[in-house]
Design a protein around this motif. Sequence first.
Motif, short mmCIF file in Angstrom:
data_model
loop_
_atom_site.label_atom_id
_atom_site.label_comp_id
_atom_site.label_asym_id
_atom_site.label_seq_id
_atom_site.Cartn_x
_atom_site.Cartn_y
_atom_site.Cartn_z
N LEU A 82 48.34 18.24 33.34
CA LEU A 82 46.98 17.91 32.90
C LEU A 82 46.88 17.93 31.38
O LEU A 82 46.21 17.07 30.79
CB LEU A 82 46.00 18.92 33.51
N ARG A 83 47.57 18.88 30.73
CA ARG A 83 47.56 18.94 29.27
C ARG A 83 48.12 17.65 28.66
O ARG A 83 47.57 17.12 27.69
CB ARG A 83 48.39 20.14 28.80
N ARG A 119 48.27 14.68 30.16
CA ARG A 119 47.39 13.55 30.48
C ARG A 119 46.17 13.49 29.56
O ARG A 119 45.65 12.41 29.28
CB ARG A 119 46.95 13.61 31.94
N ARG A 120 45.72 14.65 29.10
CA ARG A 120 44.57 14.66 28.19
C ARG A 120 44.88 13.95 26.87
O ARG A 120 43.96 13.50 26.18
CB ARG A 120 44.12 16.10 27.90
N HIS A 121 46.14 13.87 26.50
CA HIS A 121 46.55 13.22 25.26
C HIS A 121 47.20 11.86 25.54
O HIS A 121 48.04 11.40 24.75
CB HIS A 121 47.52 14.11 24.49
#
Length: 456
Positions: A255-256, A258-260
Motif C-alpha cells: 500500500l505504501r 501504491r500511494r506513490h
Amino acid sequence: MRPMLAAGESLSFTLSQELTVIVLCALTALISHLALAVFNDGVRPFLLDFIRGGSTRGATAAVSFGLSAGFIFGLGAPMALSTGVLNPWLLFLPTDVLGLLAPRRWLAPLLGAGWGAIVVFALGGANSAAHELPVDFLTAMQEMSTPILFLFTLFPVLAIVRQFGRVHGAVAGVIELVLVVMTMKLWPKMFAGALAMAVGVLMLIGFAVAQDVRRRREERAAAATAPGTSAATPAAAETSGADDPMASLFSANALRLRRHLPLFMLLGAGVCLLAQMHVFGGGEATSFLIAKGDHSGAAQVDFYRVFGFVPLIATTALASGAYGIAGFTLVYPIGYLLPSPYLAVVCGALVFAAEVLALSAIGRALGRLPSVRDSSEHLRGAISDTIELAILFGSLMAANTMGGGLGILIVGGLYLLNEAMGRKVVRMAAAPAAVLVGGVLLNVLYWLDLFTPIKS
C-alpha cells in the motif's frame, strides 16, 4: 536522435541525452531519499529499519556506500569507458548513496543531477584522454566482450544443474550447444546465444512448474487420505493467512508503494526513455551488445535476466516497503526495441504502474510456487558465476593485449592480491579494476622507458 556510438569511440551525448541522464539521476536520488526505491538489492532490506526510524540516514547511507563502491568504480566506470555505453552501476548506485545521504529533500535531486552532469560531461574527457595514452587499456578492455557474451549463454544450464541435477543439466547443455552452433551457421547476424538462452530458461521454468504441480498433487492426495482434515484445511489456511504478521507487513508495504504510484510511473518513463536512446545497457553482456548496435540481442538478454530477479525484487519490496529503481527491469528490453522516445515514456510509465499494482498478487503466486521461486535464486547465482568467470577471463585477455606476459602478471597479481586480502573489492569488479590500474602502471613504465607497448 544520433545512432549509438561504437565501442571504443569517444563518449559524447546529444543535448536530449544529457538532459535525460541528468533529470533521471535527480529523480532516482529523490526516490532514494524518500526510501521508496534503491537500485542495490543488498541495500533494500536495510531500508525497513530506516523507514521505521530504527536507523539513521547517515548509517543507512554508509551501508549503501559500502555495498556499492566496488561496483561503481570497479565495474560501472570501466564498463562505460570500454563500451561507450552507460550502465546502471554507474548511474543508479551513486544516486542511491547521494539520495540517502542528503539531509534535506530538496538537496537530494540536486546531488543526483550533479552526478548525472559529471557522468555526461566528464566521462567523455576521461575516455578521450585514455585513448591517447601509449598503452590504450580501454580499447584492450573490449577483449572482454567475447567471453562475457558467450559464457553468459550458459547461465540457465548452471541453474538447472544446481536445482534439478546433472542429468537435466547435461541435456540442457547439449541442447544449448547445438542451438549455438546452429545459430552461428544459419543466422550469422543473430547473437549466437540468444536462442540457446531462451530455450535454457524455458526448460528451467518448465522443470520448476512441473515439480510444483507434482508436489501439489501429492499434497492433495495426502490430504484426501487423512481422516477429518480435508474439510477443515481450507478454513484453517485462510485463518492462518489472515493472522500472519508477515502477510500484514507485506500488505502495508504494498500500500505504501501504491500511494506513490505517480512517482514510480515517472521513474519507469525515465528509465525506459534512457534505454530507448541506446546509450545505456542494463547488464554486462547487454552493454557490449548495445555498443555493437545489436538492440534485439540486448533485449533478449535482459528479458531472460528478468526471470532471475522478479521474485527477489518482489519479495524484498513487499518486506521492506522499497522498490527497485529499475523495477523488474522489464523496461530495459522494452526500451531497446521501441522506435520512438514518446512511446518509451508511455510504455515505461504503464509497465511500472502494472508492476507496482501487481506486487501483492506476485507475492501470493510465489508463495504457491516454491520451485519457481527457488529457480530464480539459482538463476541469479548462475548469472553471477558465469559473469565473474567471463569478466576474469576477459580481463586477462585485455591484460595480454595491452602488455603481454607483464600485463597478465600485473592484472592477475592484483586480482589474486585482492582475493588474499579478503576481497576488499567485490570479485565481479576486481578484475576490471585491475585492468585499469594495470593500464596506468604500464603507461608509467613506458614513460620510465621500462616497457615497450605491444603493437596491435
